[in-house]
Scaffold this motif. Structure first.
Motif, mmCIF file in Angstrom:
data_model
loop_
_atom_site.group_PDB
_atom_site.id
_atom_site.type_symbol
_atom_site.label_atom_id
_atom_site.label_comp_id
_atom_site.label_asym_id
_atom_site.label_seq_id
_atom_site.Cartn_x
_atom_site.Cartn_y
_atom_site.Cartn_z
ATOM 1 N N MET A 109 0.848 -1.182 0.000
ATOM 2 C CA MET A 109 0.000 0.000 0.000
ATOM 3 C C MET A 109 0.892 1.243 0.000
ATOM 4 O O MET A 109 1.896 1.296 0.705
ATOM 5 N N GLU A 143 2.751 -2.006 9.171
ATOM 6 C CA GLU A 143 2.006 -2.568 8.036
ATOM 7 C C GLU A 143 2.801 -2.519 6.726
ATOM 8 O O GLU A 143 2.266 -2.834 5.665
ATOM 9 N N ILE A 149 3.669 0.041 4.953
ATOM 10 C CA ILE A 149 3.024 0.983 4.030
ATOM 11 C C ILE A 149 4.051 2.021 3.594
ATOM 12 O O ILE A 149 4.748 2.609 4.423
ATOM 13 N N ASP A 194 -2.689 4.617 -3.046
ATOM 14 C CA ASP A 194 -3.874 3.840 -2.657
ATOM 15 C C ASP A 194 -4.795 4.622 -1.737
ATOM 16 O O ASP A 194 -5.849 4.136 -1.344
ATOM 17 N N GLY A 195 -4.390 5.817 -1.348
ATOM 18 C CA GLY A 195 -5.206 6.660 -0.487
ATOM 19 C C GLY A 195 -4.392 7.833 -0.012
ATOM 20 O O GLY A 195 -3.182 7.903 -0.239
ATOM 21 N N LYS A 210 -9.589 7.462 -4.723
ATOM 22 C CA LYS A 210 -9.019 6.741 -3.575
ATOM 23 C C LYS A 210 -9.554 7.290 -2.250
ATOM 24 O O LYS A 210 -10.051 8.414 -2.185
ATOM 25 N N ILE A 251 -5.367 3.593 9.362
ATOM 26 C CA ILE A 251 -5.262 2.459 8.428
ATOM 27 C C ILE A 251 -6.591 1.714 8.318
ATOM 28 O O ILE A 251 -7.035 1.436 7.189
ATOM 29 N N PRO A 252 -7.278 1.398 9.430
ATOM 30 C CA PRO A 252 -8.602 0.782 9.284
ATOM 31 C C PRO A 252 -9.571 1.641 8.457
ATOM 32 O O PRO A 252 -10.333 1.103 7.658
ATOM 33 N N LEU A 293 -8.757 3.731 6.054
ATOM 34 C CA LEU A 293 -8.345 3.615 4.645
ATOM 35 C C LEU A 293 -8.881 2.311 4.045
ATOM 36 O O LEU A 293 -9.364 2.299 2.914
ATOM 37 N N ARG A 294 -8.794 1.246 4.823
ATOM 38 C CA ARG A 294 -9.190 -0.078 4.318
ATOM 39 C C ARG A 294 -10.698 -0.248 4.190
ATOM 40 O O ARG A 294 -11.150 -1.073 3.397
ATOM 41 N N THR A 295 -11.475 0.489 4.972
ATOM 42 C CA THR A 295 -12.933 0.316 4.957
ATOM 43 C C THR A 295 -13.670 1.475 4.286
ATOM 44 O O THR A 295 -14.893 1.542 4.350
#
Length: 193
Positions: free
Chosen positions: A1, A31, A33, A98-99, A127, A172-173, A175-177
């Motif tokens: 990521m 992570e 990243i 990715d974000g 993103k 991070i959570p 970004l992922r959701t």
């Protein structure tokens, strides 16, 4: 990521902002990243770079040549790209990421964040956007965005474009959701009712 970080270069902000930036960088390191940022040596940018470098993380700096000429660049960042202008820099920030995450900052950070939101409204950027609201710093912006929707300057669906979080560990959570966003967003970019 790979995540782009918008943040302040001021070295005189409250220490709590530096601590939050360090905590976020440590989450990225855990992570694995990669980070893209403005590449400055001072302020939250410097804290971000120092923490990423000390932890063996991957970080890229992007800075206009005129800023580098006054020695604003972080000397420890080996992956560095110089641009001709601020607009070129902002475009490069959004390439291949990715974000993006906005940490507290001044007018430069706000301008970058609002441009990214505008590009997302138009479907030119799709993103996730996460806004780290350390010490409630971005509460006025959150209220302004809500007001823009409430008064119909923006479509209610536009509220899905960003996520505000209060703690670095929630970035991070978030970004992922984040809700998926489409290039077709331009179809409702103008609120027609």
């Amino acid at each position: 990521m790979k995540i782009c970080i918008y943040c302040a270069s001021s070295a005189t902000v409250d220490k709590s902002y530096f601590k939050a930036t360090e905590r976020l960088a440590k989450e990225f390191l855990k992570e694995k990243i990669e980070v893209v940022c403005g590449g400055g040596a001072g302020g939250l940018m410097g804290q971000l770079a120092d923490t990423m470098i000390a932890g063996g993380g991957k970080i890229k700096g992007i800075m206009p040549k005129f800023m580098n000429e006054v020695e604003w660049a972080h000397k420890g960042i080996s992956d560095f790209e110089l641009t001709e202008s601020m607009p070129e820099r902002k475009a490069k920030f959004l390439e291949g990421i990715d974000g993006l995450v906005a940490l507290p900052g001044g007018t430069g950070t706000l301008e970058e964040l609002l441009e990214a939101i505008t590009l997302k409204i138009l479907g030119r950027f799709t993103k996730p956007i996460v806004i780290l609201n350390t010490n409630g710093y971005y509460e006025p912006l959150r209220q302004m965005l809500k007001k823009a929707v409430r008064e119909k300057f923006m479509h209610p669906r536009h509220q899905e474009m960003w996520t505000f979080v209060d703690e670095p560990e929630d970035v991070i959570p978030a970004l992922r959701t984040a809700a998926a966003w489409s290039k077709d967003a331009i179809d409702f970019a103008v609120n027609r009712g």
